[in-house]
Design a protein around this motif. Structure first.
Motif, mmCIF file in Angstrom:
data_model
loop_
_atom_site.group_PDB
_atom_site.id
_atom_site.type_symbol
_atom_site.label_atom_id
_atom_site.label_comp_id
_atom_site.label_asym_id
_atom_site.label_seq_id
_atom_site.Cartn_x
_atom_site.Cartn_y
_atom_site.Cartn_z
ATOM 1 N N ASP A 23 -3.547 0.823 6.525
ATOM 2 C CA ASP A 23 -3.486 -0.001 7.732
ATOM 3 C C ASP A 23 -4.573 0.493 8.670
ATOM 4 O O ASP A 23 -4.758 1.699 8.805
ATOM 5 C CB ASP A 23 -2.104 0.135 8.391
ATOM 6 C CG ASP A 23 -1.824 -0.945 9.413
ATOM 7 O OD1 ASP A 23 -2.618 -1.057 10.387
ATOM 8 O OD2 ASP A 23 -0.837 -1.667 9.265
ATOM 9 N N PHE A 28 0.159 2.916 14.112
ATOM 10 C CA PHE A 28 1.188 2.403 13.199
ATOM 11 C C PHE A 28 1.340 3.342 12.005
ATOM 12 O O PHE A 28 2.455 3.642 11.586
ATOM 13 C CB PHE A 28 0.850 0.983 12.727
ATOM 14 C CG PHE A 28 1.811 0.476 11.692
ATOM 15 C CD1 PHE A 28 3.073 0.046 12.063
ATOM 16 C CD2 PHE A 28 1.467 0.465 10.353
ATOM 17 C CE1 PHE A 28 3.981 -0.392 11.105
ATOM 18 C CE2 PHE A 28 2.358 0.028 9.396
ATOM 19 C CZ PHE A 28 3.621 -0.404 9.777
ATOM 20 N N ASP A 69 -1.112 -3.178 5.133
ATOM 21 C CA ASP A 69 -1.181 -4.306 6.054
ATOM 22 C C ASP A 69 -1.815 -5.487 5.320
ATOM 23 O O ASP A 69 -2.650 -5.301 4.429
ATOM 24 C CB ASP A 69 -2.035 -3.915 7.262
ATOM 25 C CG ASP A 69 -1.930 -4.883 8.430
ATOM 26 O OD1 ASP A 69 -1.180 -5.875 8.343
ATOM 27 O OD2 ASP A 69 -2.594 -4.639 9.442
ATOM 28 N N VAL A 96 2.850 -5.477 4.662
ATOM 29 C CA VAL A 96 3.421 -5.592 6.000
ATOM 30 C C VAL A 96 2.415 -6.300 6.903
ATOM 31 O O VAL A 96 1.221 -6.330 6.608
ATOM 32 C CB VAL A 96 3.782 -4.211 6.593
ATOM 33 C CG1 VAL A 96 4.820 -3.490 5.733
ATOM 34 C CG2 VAL A 96 2.557 -3.337 6.767
ATOM 35 N N GLY A 98 1.953 -7.607 11.366
ATOM 36 C CA GLY A 98 2.480 -7.876 12.694
ATOM 37 C C GLY A 98 2.686 -9.354 12.931
ATOM 38 O O GLY A 98 3.292 -9.765 13.910
ATOM 39 N N LYS A 119 6.256 -6.243 10.338
ATOM 40 C CA LYS A 119 6.305 -4.935 10.993
ATOM 41 C C LYS A 119 7.470 -4.837 11.976
ATOM 42 O O LYS A 119 8.053 -3.767 12.136
ATOM 43 C CB LYS A 119 4.985 -4.634 11.700
ATOM 44 C CG LYS A 119 3.859 -4.297 10.744
ATOM 45 C CD LYS A 119 2.584 -3.967 11.501
ATOM 46 C CE LYS A 119 1.464 -3.597 10.549
ATOM 47 N NZ LYS A 119 0.205 -3.293 11.263
#
Length: 135
Positions: A23, A28, A69, A96, A98, A119
């Motif tokens: 990521d 994070f 990510d 994952v 956001g 997330k």
């Protein structure tokens, strides 16, 4: 979590899952590393800020799992998941993001990832469920 469940989570008693975090958000990655390592079920063996770094770390570290990510600076996490599954078939991938794009669930599965987890809902329970094939 019972001893039997813990053994299944740690690959049938072979120790904690060896994980690489991919990521570009360092904060994070630090949060996720702490969450994983504090559980005793996971050992973070590397962190990458790009897809290229992740692939290099996988070759060096032989992880069990990559948590990546979806949006990486040098490419798409979905493409990274597909490449990992082709080049390192023993390595599992959880994607994952956001962003809550409902297509990510399908794209993750199509790429061979175990799951897509937003997330905002990422937790040890969500990871356990993905690793056990639930959800």
């Amino acid at each position: 979590v019972s001893i039997k469940e813990m053994q299944s989570l740690t690959r049938t008693g072979h120790g904690p899952y060896r994980v690489i975090l991919a990521d570009d958000d360092g904060a994070f990655r630090r949060w996720l590393r702490a969450l994983l390592e504090d559980s005793g079920e996971f050992q973070v063996v590397g962190e990458a800020g790009t897809s290229t770094e992740a692939l290099s770390l996988i070759a060096l570290s032989a992880p069990d799992l990559v948590i990546s990510d979806v949006e990486m600076p040098d490419g798409d996490g979905v493409d990274l998941a597909a490449q990992i599954r082709r080049e390192f078939p023993g390595v599992q991938v959880i994607l994952v993001s956001g962003h809550r794009n409902h297509q990510y669930h399908r794209l993750a599965r199509d790429a061979g990832a175990l799951a897509f987890i937003p997330k905002a809902t990422l937790s040890l329970d969500a990871l356990r469920q993905a690793l056990q094939g639930v959800g």
